[in-house]
Motif scaffolding. Sequence first.
Motif, PDB file in Angstrom:
ATOM      1  N   VAL A  60     -62.689  33.552  19.310  1.00  5.01           N
ATOM      2  CA  VAL A  60     -63.409  33.182  18.088  1.00  5.01           C
ATOM      3  C   VAL A  60     -64.630  34.085  17.967  1.00  5.01           C
ATOM      4  CG1 VAL A  60     -62.664  30.770  18.194  1.00  5.01           C
ATOM      5  CG2 VAL A  60     -64.822  31.436  19.282  1.00  5.01           C
ATOM      6  N   ALA A  61     -65.173  34.182  16.754  1.00  2.89           N
ATOM      7  CA  ALA A  61     -66.378  34.973  16.519  1.00  2.89           C
ATOM      8  C   ALA A  61     -67.476  34.071  15.974  1.00  2.89           C
ATOM      9  CB  ALA A  61     -66.098  36.111  15.545  1.00  2.89           C
ATOM     10  N   VAL A 208     -63.882  32.464  12.410  1.00  2.00           N
ATOM     11  CA  VAL A 208     -65.160  33.140  12.239  1.00  2.00           C
ATOM     12  C   VAL A 208     -66.148  32.080  11.769  1.00  2.00           C
ATOM     13  CG1 VAL A 208     -66.436  34.919  10.987  1.00  2.00           C
ATOM     14  CG2 VAL A 208     -64.049  35.327  11.654  1.00  2.00           C
ATOM     15  N   VAL A 209     -67.194  31.857  12.537  1.00  2.53           N
ATOM     16  CA  VAL A 209     -68.145  30.776  12.286  1.00  2.53           C
ATOM     17  C   VAL A 209     -69.427  31.343  11.707  1.00  2.53           C
ATOM     18  CG1 VAL A 209     -69.365  28.814  13.306  1.00  2.53           C
ATOM     19  CG2 VAL A 209     -67.165  29.551  14.263  1.00  2.53           C
ATOM     20  N   SER A 210     -69.935  30.717  10.654  1.00  2.00           N
ATOM     21  CA  SER A 210     -71.204  31.107  10.048  1.00  2.00           C
ATOM     22  C   SER A 210     -72.330  30.275  10.641  1.00  2.00           C
ATOM     23  CB  SER A 210     -71.152  30.906   8.529  1.00  2.00           C
ATOM     24  OG  SER A 210     -72.434  31.142   7.950  1.00  2.00           O
ATOM     25  N   VAL A 225     -71.865  24.077  22.061  1.00  2.00           N
ATOM     26  CA  VAL A 225     -70.704  24.736  21.462  1.00  2.00           C
ATOM     27  C   VAL A 225     -70.021  25.634  22.484  1.00  2.00           C
ATOM     28  CG1 VAL A 225     -69.998  26.440  19.738  1.00  2.00           C
ATOM     29  CG2 VAL A 225     -71.557  24.586  19.099  1.00  2.00           C
ATOM     30  N   LEU A 226     -70.796  26.420  23.209  1.00  2.00           N
ATOM     31  CA  LEU A 226     -70.201  27.351  24.169  1.00  2.00           C
ATOM     32  C   LEU A 226     -69.532  26.615  25.324  1.00  2.00           C
ATOM     33  CD1 LEU A 226     -72.910  30.162  24.264  1.00  2.00           C
ATOM     34  CD2 LEU A 226     -70.700  30.192  23.098  1.00  2.00           C
ATOM     35  N   GLU A 227     -70.118  25.526  25.788  1.00  2.00           N
ATOM     36  CA  GLU A 227     -69.495  24.758  26.862  1.00  2.00           C
ATOM     37  C   GLU A 227     -68.146  24.185  26.418  1.00  2.00           C
ATOM     38  OE1 GLU A 227     -72.138  21.831  28.443  1.00  2.00           O
ATOM     39  OE2 GLU A 227     -73.630  23.325  29.010  1.00  2.00           O
ATOM     40  N   GLU A 228     -68.101  23.675  25.192  1.00  2.00           N
ATOM     41  CA  GLU A 228     -66.857  23.094  24.707  1.00  2.00           C
ATOM     42  C   GLU A 228     -65.818  24.173  24.437  1.00  2.00           C
ATOM     43  OE1 GLU A 228     -64.026  20.247  23.383  1.00  2.00           O
ATOM     44  OE2 GLU A 228     -65.740  20.223  24.766  1.00  2.00           O
ATOM     45  N   LEU A 229     -66.235  25.332  23.921  1.00  2.00           N
ATOM     46  CA  LEU A 229     -65.291  26.435  23.749  1.00  2.00           C
ATOM     47  C   LEU A 229     -64.698  26.835  25.093  1.00  2.00           C
ATOM     48  CD1 LEU A 229     -67.073  28.754  21.145  1.00  2.00           C
ATOM     49  CD2 LEU A 229     -65.253  27.079  20.742  1.00  2.00           C
ATOM     50  N   ASP A 230     -65.539  26.892  26.095  1.00  2.00           N
ATOM     51  CA  ASP A 230     -65.061  27.238  27.432  1.00  2.00           C
ATOM     52  C   ASP A 230     -64.044  26.211  27.921  1.00  2.00           C
ATOM     53  OD1 ASP A 230     -65.414  29.010  29.821  1.00  2.00           O
ATOM     54  OD2 ASP A 230     -66.005  27.125  30.735  1.00  2.00           O
ATOM     55  N   ARG A 231     -64.307  24.937  27.705  1.00  2.00           N
ATOM     56  CA  ARG A 231     -63.375  23.887  28.128  1.00  2.00           C
ATOM     57  C   ARG A 231     -62.028  24.026  27.418  1.00  2.00           C
ATOM     58  NH1 ARG A 231     -61.243  19.139  26.949  1.00  2.00           N
ATOM     59  NH2 ARG A 231     -62.055  19.157  24.821  1.00  2.00           N
ATOM     60  N   ARG A 232     -62.075  24.476  26.144  1.00  2.00           N
ATOM     61  CA  ARG A 232     -60.833  24.653  25.381  1.00  2.00           C
ATOM     62  C   ARG A 232     -60.146  25.987  25.659  1.00  2.00           C
ATOM     63  NH1 ARG A 232     -62.650  22.671  19.274  1.00  2.00           N
ATOM     64  NH2 ARG A 232     -63.671  20.712  19.919  1.00  2.00           N
ATOM     65  N   GLY A 233     -60.781  26.836  26.442  1.00  2.00           N
ATOM     66  CA  GLY A 233     -60.191  28.137  26.733  1.00  2.00           C
ATOM     67  C   GLY A 233     -60.356  29.148  25.623  1.00  2.00           C
ATOM     68  N   LEU A 234     -61.397  28.979  24.779  1.00  2.00           N
ATOM     69  CA  LEU A 234     -61.658  29.902  23.675  1.00  2.00           C
ATOM     70  C   LEU A 234     -62.855  30.783  24.031  1.00  2.00           C
ATOM     71  CD1 LEU A 234     -61.294  27.470  20.627  1.00  2.00           C
ATOM     72  CD2 LEU A 234     -59.657  29.210  21.379  1.00  2.00           C
ATOM     73  N   ALA A 235     -62.688  32.086  23.924  1.00  2.00           N
ATOM     74  CA  ALA A 235     -63.753  33.034  24.230  1.00  2.00           C
ATOM     75  C   ALA A 235     -64.504  33.418  22.969  1.00  2.00           C
ATOM     76  CB  ALA A 235     -63.171  34.283  24.877  1.00  2.00           C
ATOM     77  N   ALA A 236     -65.824  33.380  23.034  1.00  2.00           N
ATOM     78  CA  ALA A 236     -66.673  33.834  21.924  1.00  2.00           C
ATOM     79  C   ALA A 236     -66.887  35.339  22.075  1.00  2.00           C
ATOM     80  CB  ALA A 236     -68.002  33.096  21.925  1.00  2.00           C
ATOM     81  N   VAL A 237     -66.289  36.120  21.179  1.00  2.00           N
ATOM     82  CA  VAL A 237     -66.312  37.580  21.260  1.00  2.00           C
ATOM     83  C   VAL A 237     -66.938  38.160  20.000  1.00  2.00           C
ATOM     84  CG1 VAL A 237     -64.245  37.581  22.708  1.00  2.00           C
ATOM     85  CG2 VAL A 237     -64.000  37.832  20.239  1.00  2.00           C
ATOM     86  N   THR A 238     -67.222  39.437  20.023  1.00  2.00           N
ATOM     87  CA  THR A 238     -67.712  40.081  18.812  1.00  2.00           C
ATOM     88  C   THR A 238     -66.606  40.101  17.758  1.00  2.00           C
ATOM     89  OG1 THR A 238     -67.013  42.294  19.472  1.00  2.00           O
ATOM     90  CG2 THR A 238     -69.222  41.588  20.167  1.00  2.00           C
ATOM     91  N   THR A 239     -67.009  40.256  16.519  1.00  2.00           N
ATOM     92  CA  THR A 239     -66.022  40.332  15.448  1.00  2.00           C
ATOM     93  C   THR A 239     -65.128  41.557  15.619  1.00  2.00           C
ATOM     94  OG1 THR A 239     -67.577  39.220  13.997  1.00  2.00           O
ATOM     95  CG2 THR A 239     -65.725  40.297  12.953  1.00  2.00           C
ATOM     96  N   THR A 240     -65.697  42.638  16.111  1.00  2.00           N
ATOM     97  CA  THR A 240     -64.884  43.826  16.372  1.00  2.00           C
ATOM     98  C   THR A 240     -63.766  43.509  17.349  1.00  2.00           C
ATOM     99  OG1 THR A 240     -66.729  45.321  15.925  1.00  2.00           O
ATOM    100  CG2 THR A 240     -64.939  46.194  17.256  1.00  2.00           C
ATOM    101  N   GLU A 241     -64.080  42.800  18.417  1.00  2.00           N
ATOM    102  CA  GLU A 241     -63.046  42.410  19.389  1.00  2.00           C
ATOM    103  C   GLU A 241     -62.046  41.429  18.774  1.00  2.00           C
ATOM    104  OE1 GLU A 241     -64.841  42.403  23.772  1.00  2.00           O
ATOM    105  OE2 GLU A 241     -66.023  41.230  22.354  1.00  2.00           O
ATOM    106  N   LEU A 242     -62.537  40.534  17.942  1.00  2.00           N
ATOM    107  CA  LEU A 242     -61.646  39.528  17.355  1.00  2.00           C
ATOM    108  C   LEU A 242     -60.529  40.178  16.578  1.00  2.00           C
ATOM    109  CD1 LEU A 242     -61.302  36.404  16.867  1.00  2.00           C
ATOM    110  CD2 LEU A 242     -62.476  36.800  14.675  1.00  2.00           C
ATOM    111  N   PHE A 243     -60.849  41.237  15.846  1.00  2.00           N
ATOM    112  CA  PHE A 243     -59.861  41.864  14.972  1.00  2.00           C
ATOM    113  C   PHE A 243     -59.136  43.037  15.629  1.00  2.00           C
ATOM    114  CE2 PHE A 243     -62.440  39.587  11.856  1.00  2.00           C
ATOM    115  CZ  PHE A 243     -61.444  38.970  11.117  1.00  2.00           C
TER     116      PHE A 243
END
Length: 244
Positions: A60-61, A208-210, A225-243
């Motif tokens: 996710v971004a 993509v979150v605003s 938010v970051l702790e819960e994303l980690d629990r769900r296995g979702l990585a917060a990456v740059t938009t460049t990496e996302l696409f």
Amino acid sequence: MGRVTATDRRTVLLATAGLTLAAGCATRSAVAHPAAPSSAGSAPPLPAQLTHGPRDRPRVALTFHGAGDPATARALLTEAEQRGARLTVLAVGTWLDAHPELARRILDGGHDLGNHTLSHLDINAMSEAEARQEITGCAERIRRLTGSVGTWFRPSRTPTASPLVIRLAQEAGYPHVLSYDVDSLDFTSPGAAAVARKVLAEIREGSVVSLHFGYADTVAALPVVLEELDRRGLAAVTTTELFN
């Protein structure tokens, strides 16, 4: 009475947001910061206006409107970096005028830096000449501070750009306009728990979150938010990496 720790405060905030603190999720070490693929392969070209990334990868971004108190911006950047997350900052040109050091601070932290217009006015309502100046004015500031115009353009005062604004952004060096599919509404100051609850209820693979710099609610909500994303296995990456 015992000492109240940061984990205790996060537990209360998670409970208020309707979540629970998972054991072993105090950092984002479980989800590595992914590298971009070595080859684009046969992926279809991206559209001119983007609202979300691929839905089949656990990325996710988190994108931030770059304005407001620079101390809040630094706190958010530091929090993300300590947890292995990377952000995308769409900076307002006048904010960069006031705090030019933040352009390099963003890039040095491994984050994306993009253009959110010069003055943050309603760009879709402007004449062609006015809209061009809003886009190129910010682009010139980013180039002067970093050597390039940045990676992304997001229109101001609107989630999506008009065809005219899309064309002007492309002429200024931005192939894609970056919108979003999750609006945190943090700029309404609803409280940190409400910000976390809104984001975590809607976010999924490719989102993509605003979000916004300059709001205390956002600073308090980001660790949750970051702790819960980690629990769900979702990585917060740059938009460049996302696409990529």
